[in-house]
Design a protein around this motif. Structure first.
Motif, PDB file in Angstrom:
ATOM      1  N   PRO A 164     -12.786  55.685  30.046  1.00 18.87           N
ATOM      2  CA  PRO A 164     -11.200  55.921  29.929  1.00 18.87           C
ATOM      3  C   PRO A 164     -10.544  55.498  28.668  1.00 18.87           C
ATOM      4  O   PRO A 164      -9.508  55.753  28.428  1.00 18.87           O
ATOM      5  N   ARG A 192      -8.562  61.084  24.037  1.00 21.10           N
ATOM      6  CA  ARG A 192      -8.794  62.521  24.464  1.00 21.10           C
ATOM      7  C   ARG A 192      -9.286  63.701  23.741  1.00 21.10           C
ATOM      8  O   ARG A 192      -9.630  64.684  24.396  1.00 21.10           O
ATOM      9  N   GLN A 238     -16.705  57.978  36.836  1.00 20.12           N
ATOM     10  CA  GLN A 238     -15.910  57.695  35.898  1.00 20.12           C
ATOM     11  C   GLN A 238     -15.409  58.956  35.146  1.00 20.12           C
ATOM     12  O   GLN A 238     -14.424  59.397  34.634  1.00 20.12           O
ATOM     13  N   ALA A 272     -15.618  62.008  35.810  1.00 20.97           N
ATOM     14  CA  ALA A 272     -14.853  63.115  36.453  1.00 20.97           C
ATOM     15  C   ALA A 272     -13.203  63.023  36.090  1.00 20.97           C
ATOM     16  O   ALA A 272     -12.573  64.096  36.354  1.00 20.97           O
ATOM     17  N   TRP A 273     -12.698  61.950  35.453  1.00 24.13           N
ATOM     18  CA  TRP A 273     -11.471  61.516  35.041  1.00 24.13           C
ATOM     19  C   TRP A 273     -10.995  61.780  33.628  1.00 24.13           C
ATOM     20  O   TRP A 273      -9.969  61.620  33.388  1.00 24.13           O
ATOM     21  N   HIS A 333     -10.905  63.659  29.792  1.00 22.99           N
ATOM     22  CA  HIS A 333     -10.341  64.915  29.220  1.00 22.99           C
ATOM     23  C   HIS A 333     -11.139  65.565  28.166  1.00 22.99           C
ATOM     24  O   HIS A 333     -10.639  66.282  27.308  1.00 22.99           O
TER      25      HIS A 333
END
Length: 204
Positions: A49, A53, A74, A76-77, A79
């Motif tokens: 996370p 990005r 993790q 999957a979220w 960018h």
């Protein structure tokens, strides 16, 4: 160790690495990764996370299929493109000069052959690329080092091969990478044999 390593240790590692002080250190560290990134010891994906990005892509490796399963949730979220795979740092499945940044967070302590792994990191980094790291390791005080040496044989058996007493800066410099940033010191929490840290950047 088979059942323990597969069923219990991955969850203990994930739990221990989720502590808030460590998450703040992760966030500050991995934000500096750019371009094509390799994360060695991606574990359960706790760094994912915190990457920028606009990464071109991230390849994360870990020897534990159980931890990689957690990391996929993790991934999957995020960018940016992420590829996760089971591999050892001593035998990176990447071409020479193929990544811009390598990230390691609390990983070098548990690699069986750290010198070989660092040679592989140097091989896959592009000229001018960076190894970005935070690791715990050998303390400067003799009495703390003594405890690290005494505790390591038992600790590595219960903590997935983790060594408390590796001289992280010396290992990195011996690989031919050049340290450009280095901070050392004890984390606020925890016994001193476990909490002496090295944080920095080395360049290919």
């Amino acid at each position: 160790m088979g059942m323990y390593a597969r069923r219990i240790l991955p969850w203990l590692i994930d739990f221990g690495m989720r502590r808030k002080p460590l998450l703040r250190l992760r966030e500050d560290l991995v934000a500096g990764a750019q371009g094509q990134v390799l994360e060695i010891g991606v574990g359960s994906g706790l760094n994912l996370p915190f990457y920028q990005r606009d990464l071109e892509g991230l390849w994360g490796i870990d020897p534990s299929p159980e931890l990689l399963a957690m990391a996929r949730a993790q991934a999957a979220w995020v960018h940016f493109p992420v590829s996760l795979g089971e591999a050892r740092a001593e035998d990176l499945p990447l071409d020479d000069a193929s990544v811009d940044s390598v990230v390691m967070t609390w990983t070098l302590c548990s690699i069986a052959e750290p010198a070989r792994a660092l040679a592989e990191i140097r091989r896959v980094l592009r000229p001018g690329g960076s190894l970005i790291f935070i690791e715990h390791g050998r303390a400067p005080e003799a009495h703390v080092r003594g405890w690290q040496d005494r505790l390591t044989p038992l600790w590595r058996r219960v903590a997935g091969g983790c060594h408390l007493n590796r001289p992280v800066d010396q290992l990195i410099e011996s690989s031919g990478l050049h340290l450009t940033e280095l901070e050392t010191g004890y984390l606020v929490e925890g016994p001193r044999p476990f909490t002496f840290h090295y944080r920095g950047r080395a360049q290919a």
